[in-house]
Design a protein around this motif. Structure first.
Motif, PDB file in Angstrom:
ATOM      1  N   ASP A  47       0.621  -1.343   0.050  1.00 58.91           N
ATOM      2  CA  ASP A  47      -0.165   0.121  -0.019  1.00 58.91           C
ATOM      3  C   ASP A  47       1.015   1.203  -0.065  1.00 58.91           C
ATOM      4  N   TYR A  48       1.990   0.995   0.680  1.00 55.29           N
ATOM      5  CA  TYR A  48       2.883   2.426   0.710  1.00 55.29           C
ATOM      6  C   TYR A  48       4.284   2.133   0.446  1.00 55.29           C
ATOM      7  N   PRO A  49       4.785   1.687  -0.861  1.00 52.64           N
ATOM      8  CA  PRO A  49       5.968   1.235  -1.090  1.00 52.64           C
ATOM      9  C   PRO A  49       7.306   1.972  -0.653  1.00 52.64           C
ATOM     10  N   TYR A  50       7.198   3.326  -0.193  1.00 49.71           N
ATOM     11  CA  TYR A  50       8.261   4.161   0.230  1.00 49.71           C
ATOM     12  C   TYR A  50       8.057   4.402   1.634  1.00 49.71           C
ATOM     13  N   LEU A  51       7.228   3.767   2.560  1.00 53.16           N
ATOM     14  CA  LEU A  51       7.124   3.900   3.979  1.00 53.16           C
ATOM     15  C   LEU A  51       8.268   3.295   4.401  1.00 53.16           C
ATOM     16  N   SER A  52       9.053   4.069   5.444  1.00 50.25           N
ATOM     17  CA  SER A  52      10.330   3.536   5.975  1.00 50.25           C
ATOM     18  C   SER A  52      10.050   2.848   7.427  1.00 50.25           C
ATOM     19  N   VAL A  53      10.999   2.014   7.800  1.00 48.25           N
ATOM     20  CA  VAL A  53      10.841   1.247   9.039  1.00 48.25           C
ATOM     21  C   VAL A  53      10.712   2.224  10.288  1.00 48.25           C
ATOM     22  N   ASP A  54      11.422   3.408  10.161  1.00 52.46           N
ATOM     23  CA  ASP A  54      11.612   4.577  11.267  1.00 52.46           C
ATOM     24  C   ASP A  54      10.141   4.968  11.298  1.00 52.46           C
ATOM     25  N   THR A  55       9.309   5.138  10.307  1.00 49.16           N
ATOM     26  CA  THR A  55       7.799   5.327  10.439  1.00 49.16           C
ATOM     27  C   THR A  55       7.029   4.381  10.910  1.00 49.16           C
ATOM     28  N   ILE A  56       7.407   3.319  10.757  1.00 45.94           N
ATOM     29  CA  ILE A  56       6.701   2.215  11.709  1.00 45.94           C
ATOM     30  C   ILE A  56       7.064   2.189  12.738  1.00 45.94           C
ATOM     31  N   TYR A  57       8.274   2.252  13.403  1.00 46.82           N
ATOM     32  CA  TYR A  57       8.754   2.562  14.822  1.00 46.82           C
ATOM     33  C   TYR A  57       8.208   3.856  15.542  1.00 46.82           C
ATOM     34  N   ARG A  58       8.242   4.871  14.796  1.00 42.29           N
ATOM     35  CA  ARG A  58       7.440   6.237  15.483  1.00 42.29           C
ATOM     36  C   ARG A  58       6.105   5.869  15.651  1.00 42.29           C
ATOM     37  N   ASN A  59       5.368   5.178  14.998  1.00 37.01           N
ATOM     38  CA  ASN A  59       3.870   5.156  14.904  1.00 37.01           C
ATOM     39  C   ASN A  59       3.812   3.619  16.196  1.00 37.01           C
ATOM     40  N   ILE A  60       4.563   3.104  16.116  1.00 36.31           N
ATOM     41  CA  ILE A  60       4.557   1.724  17.317  1.00 36.31           C
ATOM     42  C   ILE A  60       4.666   2.481  18.493  1.00 36.31           C
ATOM     43  N   LYS A  61       5.665   3.445  18.848  1.00 35.71           N
ATOM     44  CA  LYS A  61       6.016   4.148  19.732  1.00 35.71           C
ATOM     45  C   LYS A  61       4.583   4.933  20.444  1.00 35.71           C
ATOM     46  N   LEU A  62       4.212   5.421  19.299  1.00 35.21           N
ATOM     47  CA  LEU A  62       3.017   6.395  19.794  1.00 35.21           C
ATOM     48  C   LEU A  62       1.836   5.590  20.061  1.00 35.21           C
ATOM     49  N   PHE A  63       1.683   4.460  19.448  1.00 33.51           N
ATOM     50  CA  PHE A  63       0.463   3.689  19.832  1.00 33.51           C
ATOM     51  C   PHE A  63       1.040   3.064  21.307  1.00 33.51           C
ATOM     52  N   GLU A  64       2.163   2.745  21.568  1.00 36.99           N
ATOM     53  CA  GLU A  64       2.426   2.243  22.859  1.00 36.99           C
ATOM     54  C   GLU A  64       2.098   3.278  23.964  1.00 36.99           C
ATOM     55  N   GLU A  65       2.623   4.468  23.715  1.00 32.90           N
ATOM     56  CA  GLU A  65       2.223   5.463  24.456  1.00 32.90           C
ATOM     57  C   GLU A  65       0.635   5.700  25.086  1.00 32.90           C
ATOM     58  N   LEU A  66       0.074   5.666  23.875  1.00 30.67           N
ATOM     59  CA  LEU A  66      -1.471   5.721  24.030  1.00 30.67           C
ATOM     60  C   LEU A  66      -2.525   4.511  24.421  1.00 30.67           C
ATOM     61  N   ASN A  67      -1.530   3.458  24.703  1.00 33.56           N
ATOM     62  CA  ASN A  67      -1.937   2.116  25.309  1.00 33.56           C
ATOM     63  C   ASN A  67      -2.994   1.492  24.356  1.00 33.56           C
ATOM     64  N   ILE A  68      -2.651   1.667  22.873  1.00 31.72           N
ATOM     65  CA  ILE A  68      -3.446   1.191  22.015  1.00 31.72           C
ATOM     66  C   ILE A  68      -2.871  -0.411  21.577  1.00 31.72           C
ATOM     67  N   ILE A  69      -1.604  -0.609  21.801  1.00 28.10           N
ATOM     68  CA  ILE A  69      -1.042  -1.939  21.721  1.00 28.10           C
ATOM     69  C   ILE A  69      -0.252  -2.304  22.660  1.00 28.10           C
ATOM     70  N   GLU A  70       0.121  -3.698  22.794  1.00 26.44           N
ATOM     71  CA  GLU A  70       0.882  -4.177  23.682  1.00 26.44           C
ATOM     72  C   GLU A  70       1.955  -5.036  23.238  1.00 26.44           C
ATOM     73  N   SER A  71       2.949  -4.938  23.914  1.00 30.26           N
ATOM     74  CA  SER A  71       4.187  -5.970  23.231  1.00 30.26           C
ATOM     75  C   SER A  71       4.707  -7.055  24.089  1.00 30.26           C
ATOM     76  N   THR A  72       5.576  -7.771  23.384  1.00 28.55           N
ATOM     77  CA  THR A  72       6.497  -9.000  24.204  1.00 28.55           C
ATOM     78  C   THR A  72       7.434  -9.314  23.234  1.00 28.55           C
ATOM     79  N   GLU A  73       8.491 -10.020  23.698  1.00 29.71           N
ATOM     80  CA  GLU A  73       9.685 -10.380  22.875  1.00 29.71           C
ATOM     81  C   GLU A  73       9.577 -11.885  22.602  1.00 29.71           C
ATOM     82  N   LEU A  74       9.604 -12.094  21.059  1.00 28.56           N
ATOM     83  CA  LEU A  74       9.953 -13.199  20.443  1.00 28.56           C
ATOM     84  C   LEU A  74      11.038 -13.306  19.551  1.00 28.56           C
ATOM     85  N   LYS A  75      11.869 -14.292  19.633  1.00 23.96           N
ATOM     86  CA  LYS A  75      12.976 -14.412  19.104  1.00 23.96           C
ATOM     87  C   LYS A  75      14.050 -13.315  18.982  1.00 23.96           C
TER      88      LYS A  75
END
Length: 136
Positions: A47-75
């Protein structure tokens, strides 16, 4: 919680309701499992061929801060999943694909001896294994 709830949270907190953010949330809901940032990038790149992994990480950080997503460690890497509710829950997690199943009990219910001088404020309980699809 659903995507429109999350979009309302973003709006309330005065964050832009971008189509990329909405697509990331859709991916979390569609996949219904723990995903790494690289997994998300692989799923969103069509859908977004030029989207960077940095943009993904920035949005993940925002989603975590807003308590929208949860995390765990795998591999050895952090993985994330959409937080369906604020209800107290625990999971069995596939160590390969990140699929989850709820555990219908809380292990804290059987812990009766809190060490003296210590107050428990929260906890997280995860069991790892392999789902039928990943078990060989």
């Amino acid at each position: 919680m659903n995507i429109s709830d999350v979009l309302n949270i973003l709006k309330k907190e005065r964050y832009k309701l971008t189509r990329r953010r909405e697509r990331m949330l859709e991916i979390f809901v569609e996949e219904n499992r723990y995903l790494s940032a690289k997994d998300i990038l692989k799923l969103i790149v069509k859908d977004y061929p030029y989207l960077s992994v940095d943009t993904i990480y920035r949005n993940i950080k925002l989603f975590e801060e807003l308590n929208i997503i949860e995390s765990t460690e795998l591999k050895g890497n952090k993985h994330y999943r959409f937080k369906n509710s604020d209800e107290h829950h625990h999971y069995i997690i596939c160590a390969d694909c990140g699929a989850t199943k709820n555990i219908n009990m809380c292990p804290m219910d059987v812990i009766s001896n809190t060490p003296e001088g210590f107050t428990i404020t929260h906890h997280k309980f995860e069991v790892y294994g392999y789902c039928d699809g990943c078990r060989v």
